[in-house]
Design a protein around this motif. Sequence first.
Motif, PDB file in Angstrom:
ATOM      1  N   ASP A  66     -36.945 -20.910   7.455  1.00 58.48           N
ATOM      2  CA  ASP A  66     -37.266 -20.559   8.839  1.00 58.48           C
ATOM      3  C   ASP A  66     -36.026 -20.126   9.613  1.00 58.48           C
ATOM      4  OD1 ASP A  66     -37.026 -23.514   8.293  1.00 58.48           O
ATOM      5  OD2 ASP A  66     -36.808 -23.581  10.473  1.00 58.48           O
ATOM      6  N   CYS A  87     -33.443 -24.227  16.948  1.00 58.16           N
ATOM      7  CA  CYS A  87     -34.832 -24.678  17.122  1.00 58.16           C
ATOM      8  C   CYS A  87     -34.954 -25.262  18.521  1.00 58.16           C
ATOM      9  CB  CYS A  87     -35.228 -25.698  16.061  1.00 58.16           C
ATOM     10  SG  CYS A  87     -36.994 -26.067  16.073  1.00 58.16           S
ATOM     11  N   ILE A 100     -43.549 -14.986   9.283  1.00 56.70           N
ATOM     12  CA  ILE A 100     -43.177 -16.129   8.430  1.00 56.70           C
ATOM     13  C   ILE A 100     -43.000 -15.648   6.995  1.00 56.70           C
ATOM     14  CG2 ILE A 100     -43.959 -18.339   7.482  1.00 56.70           C
ATOM     15  CD1 ILE A 100     -45.406 -18.795  10.183  1.00 56.70           C
ATOM     16  N   ARG A 103     -39.699 -13.408   6.726  1.00 57.68           N
ATOM     17  CA  ARG A 103     -38.437 -14.157   6.772  1.00 57.68           C
ATOM     18  C   ARG A 103     -38.231 -14.962   5.489  1.00 57.68           C
ATOM     19  NH1 ARG A 103     -40.214 -18.692  11.256  1.00 57.68           N
ATOM     20  NH2 ARG A 103     -41.065 -20.145   9.738  1.00 57.68           N
ATOM     21  N   THR A 104     -39.326 -15.425   4.899  1.00 57.01           N
ATOM     22  CA  THR A 104     -39.229 -16.154   3.635  1.00 57.01           C
ATOM     23  C   THR A 104     -38.831 -15.213   2.507  1.00 57.01           C
ATOM     24  OG1 THR A 104     -40.913 -17.695   4.409  1.00 57.01           O
ATOM     25  CG2 THR A 104     -40.471 -17.672   2.053  1.00 57.01           C
ATOM     26  N   VAL A 123     -38.617 -26.005   4.888  1.00 55.62           N
ATOM     27  CA  VAL A 123     -39.046 -25.154   5.992  1.00 55.62           C
ATOM     28  C   VAL A 123     -39.690 -25.994   7.093  1.00 55.62           C
ATOM     29  CG1 VAL A 123     -41.328 -24.666   5.028  1.00 55.62           C
ATOM     30  CG2 VAL A 123     -40.276 -23.011   6.543  1.00 55.62           C
ATOM     31  N   GLU A 125     -42.015 -25.364  10.791  1.00 54.75           N
ATOM     32  CA  GLU A 125     -42.760 -24.395  11.582  1.00 54.75           C
ATOM     33  C   GLU A 125     -42.952 -24.991  12.971  1.00 54.75           C
ATOM     34  OE1 GLU A 125     -46.923 -21.881  11.357  1.00 54.75           O
ATOM     35  OE2 GLU A 125     -46.518 -23.373   9.839  1.00 54.75           O
TER      36      GLU A 125
END
Length: 136
Positions: A66, A87, A100, A103-104, A123, A125
């Motif tokens: 992430d 974050c 998502i 980016r992964t 990860v 979320e």
Amino acid sequence: MKILLKNAKILTFNDEDEILEHADLLIEGRKIAKIGKGLGEKADKVIDCTGKLVMPGLVNSHLHSDENMFRGLFDNMPLEPWMLYSCPPLQYGPFAPRLIYLRTMIGAMEMVKKGITCVQDDVSECPKATVEGYDQ
């Protein structure tokens, strides 16, 4: 399918930690069948590895995919301020499933390029985990 890697520098990681110079490696299916010098095996594909290194895949045992989109944004910060920026407690997420996924995949492609064949992705979320997000 048989693949023969010819003339490679091979890190064996065997009990003697041998490094073989100008050696060959035969792959049959998904397994290494033979390693040695001058293998005269017939193969479906022969790859000249002169000047190349052959070694087992690397393991990344701690990744946060992430954070792939944050590269370079918060370099050289102390941990606590970095955590607030990477974050933030407010106005962070949720992200579209496609973002998502992308980016992964950016991180996955980078790891494959660098020889990483196994990863533990821690990860997260935000603001909360979703099944759809983790499927990505």
